[in-house]
Scaffold this motif. Sequence first.
Motif, PDB file in Angstrom:
ATOM      1  N   LEU A   1       0.832  -1.209   0.000  1.00  0.00           N
ATOM      2  CA  LEU A   1       0.000   0.000   0.000  1.00  0.00           C
ATOM      3  C   LEU A   1       0.867   1.258   0.000  1.00  0.00           C
ATOM      4  O   LEU A   1       0.553   2.244  -0.681  1.00  0.00           O
ATOM      5  CB  LEU A   1      -0.923  -0.008   1.229  1.00  0.00           C
ATOM      6  N   THR A   2       1.958   1.226   0.750  1.00  0.00           N
ATOM      7  CA  THR A   2       2.865   2.378   0.807  1.00  0.00           C
ATOM      8  C   THR A   2       3.450   2.681  -0.565  1.00  0.00           C
ATOM      9  O   THR A   2       3.606   3.850  -0.949  1.00  0.00           O
ATOM     10  CB  THR A   2       4.009   2.110   1.810  1.00  0.00           C
ATOM     11  N   ARG A   3       3.750   1.654  -1.317  1.00  0.00           N
ATOM     12  CA  ARG A   3       4.295   1.837  -2.669  1.00  0.00           C
ATOM     13  C   ARG A   3       3.235   2.424  -3.607  1.00  0.00           C
ATOM     14  O   ARG A   3       3.553   3.236  -4.490  1.00  0.00           O
ATOM     15  CB  ARG A   3       4.836   0.503  -3.202  1.00  0.00           C
ATOM     16  N   ILE A   4       1.985   2.045  -3.378  1.00  0.00           N
ATOM     17  CA  ILE A   4       0.885   2.624  -4.164  1.00  0.00           C
ATOM     18  C   ILE A   4       0.712   4.100  -3.804  1.00  0.00           C
ATOM     19  O   ILE A   4       0.529   4.950  -4.680  1.00  0.00           O
ATOM     20  CB  ILE A   4      -0.423   1.842  -3.912  1.00  0.00           C
ATOM     21  N   VAL A   5       0.783   4.402  -2.503  1.00  0.00           N
ATOM     22  CA  VAL A   5       0.694   5.790  -2.039  1.00  0.00           C
ATOM     23  C   VAL A   5       1.780   6.632  -2.689  1.00  0.00           C
ATOM     24  O   VAL A   5       1.533   7.759  -3.139  1.00  0.00           O
ATOM     25  CB  VAL A   5       0.809   5.851  -0.489  1.00  0.00           C
ATOM     26  N   PHE A   6       2.991   6.087  -2.737  1.00  0.00           N
ATOM     27  CA  PHE A   6       4.112   6.805  -3.354  1.00  0.00           C
ATOM     28  C   PHE A   6       3.800   7.127  -4.818  1.00  0.00           C
ATOM     29  O   PHE A   6       4.000   8.261  -5.276  1.00  0.00           O
ATOM     30  CB  PHE A   6       5.390   5.968  -3.265  1.00  0.00           C
ATOM     31  N   ALA A   7       3.299   6.137  -5.550  1.00  0.00           N
ATOM     32  CA  ALA A   7       3.013   6.330  -6.980  1.00  0.00           C
ATOM     33  C   ALA A   7       1.903   7.348  -7.193  1.00  0.00           C
ATOM     34  O   ALA A   7       1.996   8.207  -8.080  1.00  0.00           O
ATOM     35  CB  ALA A   7       2.632   4.990  -7.608  1.00  0.00           C
ATOM     36  N   VAL A   8       0.860   7.279  -6.370  1.00  0.00           N
ATOM     37  CA  VAL A   8      -0.278   8.206  -6.506  1.00  0.00           C
ATOM     38  C   VAL A   8       0.161   9.642  -6.209  1.00  0.00           C
ATOM     39  O   VAL A   8      -0.206  10.576  -6.927  1.00  0.00           O
ATOM     40  CB  VAL A   8      -1.437   7.779  -5.572  1.00  0.00           C
ATOM     41  N   MET A   9       0.963   9.827  -5.152  1.00  0.00           N
ATOM     42  CA  MET A   9       1.430  11.169  -4.799  1.00  0.00           C
ATOM     43  C   MET A   9       2.460  11.686  -5.800  1.00  0.00           C
ATOM     44  O   MET A   9       2.485  12.872  -6.123  1.00  0.00           O
ATOM     45  CB  MET A   9       2.014  11.169  -3.387  1.00  0.00           C
ATOM     46  N   ARG A  10       3.297  10.796  -6.302  1.00  0.00           N
ATOM     47  CA  ARG A  10       4.317  11.209  -7.277  1.00  0.00           C
ATOM     48  C   ARG A  10       3.672  11.640  -8.601  1.00  0.00           C
ATOM     49  O   ARG A  10       4.032  12.674  -9.168  1.00  0.00           O
ATOM     50  CB  ARG A  10       5.275  10.048  -7.528  1.00  0.00           C
ATOM     51  N   ASP A  11       2.696  10.852  -9.065  1.00  0.00           N
ATOM     52  CA  ASP A  11       2.074  11.123 -10.365  1.00  0.00           C
ATOM     53  C   ASP A  11       0.923  12.113 -10.288  1.00  0.00           C
ATOM     54  O   ASP A  11       0.418  12.570 -11.321  1.00  0.00           O
ATOM     55  CB  ASP A  11       1.571   9.814 -10.984  1.00  0.00           C
ATOM     56  N   LYS A  12       0.455  12.391  -9.050  1.00  0.00           N
ATOM     57  CA  LYS A  12      -0.631  13.356  -8.837  1.00  0.00           C
ATOM     58  C   LYS A  12      -1.881  13.001  -9.645  1.00  0.00           C
ATOM     59  O   LYS A  12      -2.484  13.837 -10.318  1.00  0.00           O
ATOM     60  CB  LYS A  12      -0.176  14.777  -9.192  1.00  0.00           C
ATOM     61  N   ARG A  13      -2.269  11.737  -9.563  1.00  0.00           N
ATOM     62  CA  ARG A  13      -3.493  11.313 -10.245  1.00  0.00           C
ATOM     63  C   ARG A  13      -4.136  10.158  -9.486  1.00  0.00           C
ATOM     64  O   ARG A  13      -3.509   9.539  -8.622  1.00  0.00           O
ATOM     65  CB  ARG A  13      -3.211  10.928 -11.687  1.00  0.00           C
ATOM     66  N   ASP A  14      -5.395   9.872  -9.825  1.00  0.00           N
ATOM     67  CA  ASP A  14      -6.158   8.848  -9.119  1.00  0.00           C
ATOM     68  C   ASP A  14      -5.501   7.470  -9.245  1.00  0.00           C
ATOM     69  O   ASP A  14      -4.802   7.178 -10.222  1.00  0.00           O
ATOM     70  CB  ASP A  14      -7.584   8.767  -9.662  1.00  0.00           C
ATOM     71  N   TYR A  15      -5.788   6.662  -8.229  1.00  0.00           N
ATOM     72  CA  TYR A  15      -5.285   5.282  -8.232  1.00  0.00           C
ATOM     73  C   TYR A  15      -6.038   4.463  -9.273  1.00  0.00           C
ATOM     74  O   TYR A  15      -7.277   4.472  -9.322  1.00  0.00           O
ATOM     75  CB  TYR A  15      -5.465   4.663  -6.845  1.00  0.00           C
ATOM     76  N   THR A  16      -5.287   3.763 -10.100  1.00  0.00           N
ATOM     77  CA  THR A  16      -5.874   2.867 -11.093  1.00  0.00           C
ATOM     78  C   THR A  16      -5.209   1.512 -10.948  1.00  0.00           C
ATOM     79  O   THR A  16      -3.998   1.384 -11.205  1.00  0.00           O
ATOM     80  CB  THR A  16      -5.648   3.386 -12.532  1.00  0.00           C
ATOM     81  N   PRO A  17      -5.955   0.483 -10.528  1.00  0.00           N
ATOM     82  CA  PRO A  17      -5.344  -0.841 -10.357  1.00  0.00           C
ATOM     83  C   PRO A  17      -4.865  -1.403 -11.683  1.00  0.00           C
ATOM     84  O   PRO A  17      -5.489  -1.201 -12.724  1.00  0.00           O
ATOM     85  CB  PRO A  17      -6.481  -1.686  -9.764  1.00  0.00           C
ATOM     86  N   ILE A  18      -3.736  -2.091 -11.639  1.00  0.00           N
ATOM     87  CA  ILE A  18      -3.181  -2.716 -12.838  1.00  0.00           C
ATOM     88  C   ILE A  18      -3.728  -4.131 -12.948  1.00  0.00           C
ATOM     89  O   ILE A  18      -3.607  -4.943 -12.023  1.00  0.00           O
ATOM     90  CB  ILE A  18      -1.641  -2.754 -12.767  1.00  0.00           C
TER      91      ILE A  18
END
Length: 390
Positions: free
Chosen positions: A372-389
């Motif tokens: 989850l922390t890695r997902i948080v990092f990606a969402v904050m870095r990219d500044k966009r909504d979470y989209t599951p792969i």
Amino acid sequence: MYIVGVDIGKNNHEATIIDDTGSIIGKSIKFTNSHNGGNKLIEHIKKYTRNSKVIFGLEATGHYWLSLYSFLMTKGYEINVINPIQSDSFRNLYIRKTKNDTKDSFIIAEVIRFGKFTNTKLCDDKILALRQLCRYKLSLTTEISELKCRITTVLDQIFPEYNKLFSDIWGVSSKAVLEKCQTPEGILKLSINDLTELLKTKSKGRLGFNKAEEIQNAAKNTFGIKIAKEAFKFQIKQLISQILFLEKQMKSLDSEIEFYYNQFNSHLTTIPGIGFVTAAIILSEIGDIKRFKNSSSLVAYAGIDPTVKQSGQFVSNNNKMSKRGSPYLRRALFLAASTCVLHDSPLNKYYNKKRNEGKHHLVAVGATANKLTRIVFAVMRDKRDYTPIN
């Protein structure tokens, strides 16, 4: 160039000046955490450094460093704030592991001189305000939990059957009963019709006469103690009042947190299991995501990275979580991960995968928190909504 290491205390600090070769300049100085103390420090430094460049090193000891940091910032000095773990590691280089204020301030200066540290920067006003409110909420949550434990302890003595009467004794209906009549005797003094009406009102019609009758029968036949009842009654009444007051405060606090959180273009609430309060805590503890070069750095900052034990050809396979980062961030991520595993989401599938591998529930939740922390990092870095792969 000169480096000033400052050992931070609650009321007094101690500073040591060294040059770029590591030689101590003059004697260390102890000064108070005040304007007079700050000015005394500046005068002492100018006495030895004159117009040379001066760099400060402080330890991030609780909140006590903030006032001095702010004071030195207004004076235009370069300040480096380091984690105490970093100076502790440096102390191990010395054969005589003495620990006192003078030695500590010298070691802090040495850490800055060698440049092997990660700088802690004071965040902007909005993030600091949000962090302050979020940490206050966590402290209130802990305080309410402690009060509930104390009430449970008293109920176990005077009315041990009570905790089986409601699915949640801290629900609205149960709290209303405890607020109105704190003991079995108080419940029996209340008419069955009044108790029925109270339950109907608080439960919005879900509970009624049958539950009222069950409660009064339990009160009538309780195995609780029969002595010092007035003292127990007084204690529960006081504790319930404190809980209700704190819960009222919590509602207004949540509104204030939401106000500050909405000032950021955050996408954290798009991640399954993260509500706005949890998102606010995570955002306020992380601050500027650019501080972290990758997701592993953020995982380490949260303290949910595994410790590594290796010597020669031996590699431990029983590693534990480091728990060396921000306890507030770690708590929020764990709560979010615990919620995620209850929903149909990729994180739930990941949790179940770990469980199928034979991992304990808490180990699986810890692994989920890491992901989850890695997902948080990606969402904050990219500044966009979470989209599951997929």
